[in-house]
Design a protein around this motif. Structure first.
Motif, PDB file in Angstrom:
ATOM      1  N   THR A  64      48.135  62.428   5.067  1.00  0.00           N
ATOM      2  CA  THR A  64      47.968  60.975   4.981  1.00  0.00           C
ATOM      3  C   THR A  64      48.289  60.265   6.283  1.00  0.00           C
ATOM      4  O   THR A  64      47.856  59.130   6.485  1.00  0.00           O
TER       5      THR A  64
ATOM      6  N   GLN B 186      44.718  51.729   8.506  1.00  0.00           N
ATOM      7  CA  GLN B 186      44.544  52.933   9.314  1.00  0.00           C
ATOM      8  C   GLN B 186      43.185  52.940  10.013  1.00  0.00           C
ATOM      9  O   GLN B 186      43.029  53.558  11.054  1.00  0.00           O
ATOM     10  N   ARG B 187      42.188  52.242   9.460  1.00  0.00           N
ATOM     11  CA  ARG B 187      40.861  52.171  10.067  1.00  0.00           C
ATOM     12  C   ARG B 187      40.833  51.244  11.270  1.00  0.00           C
ATOM     13  O   ARG B 187      40.044  51.426  12.185  1.00  0.00           O
TER      14      ARG B 187
ATOM     15  N   LYS C  76      44.661  52.321   3.752  1.00  0.00           N
ATOM     16  CA  LYS C  76      43.424  52.875   4.317  1.00  0.00           C
ATOM     17  C   LYS C  76      42.772  51.893   5.269  1.00  0.00           C
ATOM     18  O   LYS C  76      42.283  52.276   6.336  1.00  0.00           O
ATOM     19  N   GLU C  77      42.744  50.628   4.900  1.00  0.00           N
ATOM     20  CA  GLU C  77      42.138  49.614   5.756  1.00  0.00           C
ATOM     21  C   GLU C  77      42.924  49.473   7.062  1.00  0.00           C
ATOM     22  O   GLU C  77      42.329  49.379   8.136  1.00  0.00           O
TER      23      GLU C  77
END
Length: 73
Positions: free
Chosen positions: A25, A56-57, A53-54
């Motif tokens: 992760t 990390q993008r 997730k957002e």
């Protein structure tokens, strides 16, 4: 917090961190601890996962001025 509860909490975080590493992760222990605490407070785990997730993008913020690479004339 009594010593037994602290030990149990530490072991639970260790296990969650181990699973996080297996799943690759990219979360550090502190971030994982914060996310677990937020879930304990009732935040939706799926919504938290979507936010992580957002984040990390997104590329890391760039600093407009760097003391070593740019100088003001």
């Amino acid at each position: 917090m009594d010593p037994e509860a602290a030990r149990t909490a530490r072991e639970s975080l260790d296990l969650a961190f181990h699973m996080s590493n297996i799943l690759d992760t990219g979360l550090d222990r502190h971030t994982l601890s914060v996310l677990v605490a937020l879930c304990d407070l009732g935040l939706n785990p799926e919504a938290l996962a979507a936010v992580v997730k957002e984040l990390q993008r997104e590329p890391p913020p760039s600093t407009p001025f760097s003391s070593s690479s740019s100088q003001v004339p």
